[in-house]
Write an enzyme that holds these catalytic residues in place. Structure first.
Site, PDB file in Angstrom:
ATOM      1  N   SER A  65      34.697  11.027  25.055  1.00 44.48           N
ATOM      2  CA  SER A  65      33.251  10.857  25.220  1.00 44.48           C
ATOM      3  C   SER A  65      32.716  11.476  26.496  1.00 44.48           C
ATOM      4  O   SER A  65      31.502  11.576  26.672  1.00 44.48           O
ATOM      5  CB  SER A  65      32.899   9.356  25.215  1.00 44.48           C
ATOM      6  N   LYS A  85      26.302   2.696  23.097  1.00 45.89           N
ATOM      7  CA  LYS A  85      26.060   3.515  24.282  1.00 45.89           C
ATOM      8  C   LYS A  85      24.570   3.617  24.592  1.00 45.89           C
ATOM      9  O   LYS A  85      24.154   3.555  25.758  1.00 45.89           O
ATOM     10  CB  LYS A  85      26.657   4.909  24.076  1.00 45.89           C
TER      11      LYS A  85
END
Length: 802
Positions: free
Chosen positions: A708, A751
């Site tokens: 990520s 997120k």
């Protein structure tokens, strides 16, 4: 029982004694009574009575008793011996002493190494206390000597003495523990009075019976009572001998180790015995009401027949009994009625859970399929999400929606396979597995069973508990689940299993393959606000007894708590802060009888203290070489700072911050990409050969890994080499390739919610993640600007303007 056999001393304060054979039978001392003083010291014994003529050793340790003996031995060696009324009293008073006892002469004192005294004394004559003249440091008393009355030469008396000798001799003969020499002692005693006292001193009878013998003045009555006590001893000895002989006949080579149990059985037979017939009868009666198969019935009958043949005192009895009791307690073929009312289920889910619309729809679809199919051979639901999101309460809501009992089994930290499959019942402390225990408790065979934290099941030398769960959860196997303790197959196929987890990565692949994963993402600010208003505040009001008190917690206050005092995906911390507010209100109401009508921000700060989280940090730390990324954790989304710096070196790349292999590879890829494209971004190529690059991710104690952080590391390095600040309030997530492509990543909702909680205003995502953003409620992401990119050039242009 007479205790002639024990000739050793015992020590238990000053009370344990053992009458021994006198050195002489001469009990008469013409000058003894004449030489007695008017006052003598008194020695209290706990559990015995001294008779005239008998010599006995006594071990004493009480200070008062030691002082009595020492003073008496130093003067005329005479002491009055009486018994205590209660042997449990350590420090007797005058009210605790018998008034009649025996005056004794101290023959010898032996001082032991531990400070106690062993005293050998001989009883001389009976006496009665008339007045206690002194209590400290020990008892002293005035007394009178008691004379024996009655005639000791009558035919009746002689007959009594002969009977006493005969009975005592018979007791010695049938008692294997008494030496034969004791009968010789009796034959050699010519003095009848001493014979009575000697045998009375050796009786194992009650102390009060001995005291009664001592207090009787008439010698003939004393002999008559002694004979009565001896006959009782003789009957007990005969019974004991009979029991012992019966047991001895029954013994063989295999039975020797059960000698004590067989002897106990013989005693029970003589006394009428303690039977287990009542227990067995109750078990058979309970078994008649059970709906079970032929195989289970046969197993039960075999166990009952075995139990009937066993003695209740044998070790195996409890094992067989507990196993049969488990079979009887289990709900074989006992089911609650299925009610798959979809409208009722929708109402229950809406009543207890705000939002989660897609999750609710999936649960209702699941229930609809179960209603049509009529069985449970469908995928096992697994709710995956951060803590505090409501996974367990969803399971409770499903149970309520279909009117089933709800059972929760926590698997966190479970590593022993026997916890699932059960122990072999031959082991000490064996128990059935948790599944069978839960069914025993629920009383039905088709509850809703929540297996909590299935991702935290461990493995060690005792086996793999995850493998045991495969048999429990697999619809093709659980109809014949075998528990090692139960030793029978049990049908688990009618149970509605629901599992929960925080992290899918730690679930065994074979087990995960049997689960239908339902992701529960974190809550947005708006969702948390509604949850607080509709669920948490009413719940805490009731929990703190404030339902009748009028006050309000405005929406602005709730949002301030969420934004400034919590940083979580779920609502547990929010619930704790609301609870703190309720406690403060309750205290003010009870102590001051006053309550604020409105909990505004000023009152909130007084209760919870200063704000814990702020977004000002992003304005203060904007420097070249610093980027903000987004990360997914088992506890929800979080922001990730990545910082870099240059120093003198030879173009080395150093990585710190407890990074995993994936993040290290992302850093190497970004570094190589910039070296290959330095002209495009106006980077001086000397930096790659003459400067050392150090990349660090703060909070090194926390391991970090995952695909990520690629574009974040790339942006961080570009900012450092170009000496240009990254756009403020900008976060990003995505992976990169050497060809300059940006790849999609997972956990987008978590997120994004973490970014919004932290005050981020713009987010860079891969173009392929646009669909994940569209799935989020528009109102939840209001105020956020998204940049969807496909190439690294776009990322650098948005973040740095290059």
């Amino acid at each position: 029982m007479l205790n002639f056999d024990n000739m050793n001393f015992k020590q238990d304060d000053e009370i344990d004694f053992l009458p021994i054979m006198p050195l002489t039978e001469n009990m008469e001392d013409d000058h003894f009574e004449e030489n007695l003083k008017d006052e003598i010291g008194i020695l209290a014994l706990k559990n015995t009575v001294l008779f005239p003529g008998v010599i006995l050793p006594i071990t004493i340790s009480r200070d008062k008793s030691i002082k009595t003996i020492q003073d008496a031995y130093a003067s005329d060696k005479i002491v009055g011996v009486v018994a205590q009324k209660e042997s449990s009293i350590e420090e007797p008073t005058t009210q605790d002493l018998m008034l009649k006892g025996t005056i004794a002469k101290i023959l010898k004192i032996i001082k032991m190494p531990d400070g106690v005294l062993t005293v050998i004394m001989q009883g001389k004559c009976r006496f009665e206390i008339t007045t206690i003249s002194q209590e400290t440091p020990y008892f002293k008393a005035q007394f009178k000597v008691l004379k024996d009355t009655g005639k000791n030469n009558t035919a009746t008396f002689k007959a009594l003495i002969d009977s006493i000798k005969d009975t005592a001799t018979k007791i010695i003969q049938i008692s294997p523990n008494i030496p034969v020499q004791a009968s010789l002692f009796l034959k050699n005693i010519d003095n009848p009075t001493f014979l009575i006292h000697f045998i009375a001193g050796n009786l194992n009878g009650d102390m009060n019976e001995k005291q009664s013998l001592l207090e009787i003045d008439d010698i003939e009555q004393r002999a008559s009572l002694l004979l009565s006590l001896l006959n009782k001893e003789f009957q007990f000895a005969e019974l004991k001998n009979k029991v012992s002989n019966k047991t001895k006949i029954e013994l063989d080579k295999q039975q020797k180790e059960y000698y004590l149990n067989q002897q106990l059985k013989s005693i029970k037979d003589e006394l009428g015995g303690e039977s287990n017939d009542k227990e067995i009868k109750e078990m058979r009666k309970k078994a008649e009401t059970k709906k079970w198969g032929k195989h289970i019935q046969e197993t039960f009958e075999k166990g009952i027949e075995k139990l009937e043949r066993m003695n209740t005192s044998t070790p195996d009895y409890s094992t067989v009994y507990n196993h049969l009791e488990l079979i009887l307690d289990l709900p074989w073929d006992e089911y609650s009625t299925n009610e798959y009312d979809i409208k009722k289920a929708r109402h229950a889910l809406d009543n207890y859970h705000f939002g989660l619309e897609k999750i609710k729809d999936r649960i209702l679809e699941y229930l609809a399929v179960l209603k049509l199919k009529g069985d449970m051979k469908s995928p096992i639901l697994c709710f995956v999400g951060p803590p505090g999101i409501g996974k367990t309460s969803l399971g409770k809501s499903i149970a309520e929606a279909i009117d089933r009992k709800f059972i929760k089994i926590s698997l966190g930290g479970l590593h022993d396979e026997a916890e699932i499959r059960g122990h072999r019942k031959t082991y000490i402390g064996a128990m059935p597995g948790r599944i069978i225990q839960a069914l025993r408790k629920s009383k039905i065979s088709n509850p809703v069973m929540l297996l909590d934290e299935v991702d935290k099941v461990g493995t060690d030398y005792k086996g793999d508990a995850s493998n045991a769960l495969l048999e429990v959860l697999d619809p093709e196997q659980n109809a014949n689940f075998y528990d090692n303790y139960l030793e029978l197959e049990y049908d688990l196929s009618k149970i509605l299993f629901i599992t929960t987890a925080n992290n899918l990565q730690t679930i065994q692949p074979a087990l995960k393959d049997r689960l239908e994963i339902i992701d529960l993402s974190g809550y947005a600010l708006e969702e948390k606000t509604e949850i607080a208003k509709k669920h948490l505040i009413p719940k805490q009001k009731e929990a703190h007894g404030l339902t009748k008190i009028n006050f309000q917690i405005p929406e602005t206050t709730i949002k301030t708590i969420i934004e400034k005092y919590t940083r979580e995906s779920g609502v547990r911390e929010l619930d704790r802060h609301i609870s703190a507010i309720m406690r403060n209100i309750a205290l003010n109401y009870v102590s001051k009888n006053e309550v604020a009508k409105k909990i505004d921000l000023e009152i909130l700060q007084k209760i919870l203290g200063k704000e814990r989280y702020t977004t000002d940090v992003y304005q203060k730390i904007i420097v070249p070489g610093l980027a903000i990324g987004l990360a997914w954790t088992p506890f929800g989304g979080d922001i990730l700072f990545i910082e870099s710096t240059l120093c003198e070196g030879k173009g080395d790349l150093k990585l710190t911050g407890n990074l995993g292999n994936v993040m290290k590879e992302s850093a190497s890829t970004a570094y190589t990409f910039l070296k290959a494209n330095y002209k495009k971004y106006k980077i001086d190529p000397k930096v790659f050969n003459e400067q050392h690059v150090h990349i660090h991710v703060p909070e090194g104690a926390t391991p970090k890994d995952g695909p990520s952080a690629g574009i974040t590391i790339l942006t961080c390095l570009t900012s450092l080499f170009a000496n240009k600040k990254i756009k403020p309030y900008l976060a990003m997530t995505g992976e990169i390739t050497l060809r300059g492509q940006v790849l999609p990543v997972g956990g987008i909702k978590e997120k994004i919610l973490a970014a919004k909680r932290s005050g981020i205003k713009e987010i860079i995502l891969c173009k392929d993640n646009e669909k994940d953003v569209l799935d989020i409620e528009t109102s939840f992401i209001k105020g956020l600007k998204f940049h969807f990119v496909e190439k690294m050039d776009e990322v650098i242009h948005i973040a740095l303007g290059l």
